[in-house]
Design a protein around this motif. Sequence first.
Motif, PDB file in Angstrom:
ATOM      1  N   ASN A  33       0.824  -1.210   0.000  1.00 12.89           N
ATOM      2  CA  ASN A  33       0.000   0.000   0.000  1.00 12.89           C
ATOM      3  C   ASN A  33       0.859   1.261   0.000  1.00 12.89           C
ATOM      4  O   ASN A  33       0.538   2.241  -0.674  1.00 12.89           O
ATOM      5  CB  ASN A  33      -0.961   0.000   1.188  1.00 12.89           C
ATOM      6  CG  ASN A  33      -2.133  -0.926   0.958  1.00 12.89           C
ATOM      7  OD1 ASN A  33      -2.591  -1.088  -0.157  1.00 12.89           O
ATOM      8  ND2 ASN A  33      -2.595  -1.543   2.028  1.00 12.89           N
ATOM      9  N   GLU A  34       1.978   1.239   0.747  1.00 10.97           N
ATOM     10  CA  GLU A  34       2.885   2.384   0.761  1.00 10.97           C
ATOM     11  C   GLU A  34       3.525   2.573  -0.613  1.00 10.97           C
ATOM     12  O   GLU A  34       3.648   3.702  -1.103  1.00 10.97           O
ATOM     13  CB  GLU A  34       3.972   2.192   1.813  1.00 10.97           C
ATOM     14  CG  GLU A  34       3.484   2.313   3.232  1.00 10.97           C
ATOM     15  CD  GLU A  34       4.571   2.028   4.243  1.00 10.97           C
ATOM     16  OE1 GLU A  34       5.766   2.094   3.880  1.00 10.97           O
ATOM     17  OE2 GLU A  34       4.222   1.737   5.400  1.00 10.97           O
TER      18      GLU A  34
ATOM     19  N   LYS B 115       1.027   4.140  -2.991  1.00 16.37           N
ATOM     20  CA  LYS B 115       0.905   5.580  -2.779  1.00 16.37           C
ATOM     21  C   LYS B 115       2.048   6.329  -3.454  1.00 16.37           C
ATOM     22  O   LYS B 115       1.840   7.350  -4.112  1.00 16.37           O
ATOM     23  CB  LYS B 115       0.900   5.913  -1.291  1.00 16.37           C
ATOM     24  CG  LYS B 115      -0.416   5.740  -0.612  1.00 16.37           C
ATOM     25  CD  LYS B 115      -0.316   6.205   0.828  1.00 16.37           C
ATOM     26  CE  LYS B 115      -1.581   5.902   1.575  1.00 16.37           C
ATOM     27  NZ  LYS B 115      -1.486   6.251   2.999  1.00 16.37           N
TER      28      LYS B 115
END
Length: 63
Positions: A15-16, A19
């Motif tokens: 998820n990081e 982003k």
Amino acid sequence: MNYTDLKDKSLTELNELLKEKKVLLFELKAKLKTMQLTNTSELRTAKKDIARIQTAITAAKAN
């Protein structure tokens, strides 16, 4: 970036990374609009990386 590199990462790491890649894509699109982007293939690479990360996230959620 290969899918094999991504499948070993945890969901939070993915998820990081997603982003970061979306921010990069936004910056590349802004540079394209202002005629500052010299290598337009970076857009395609960023989009494909985002798709790979999303595939890895879907696979991680399924397991």
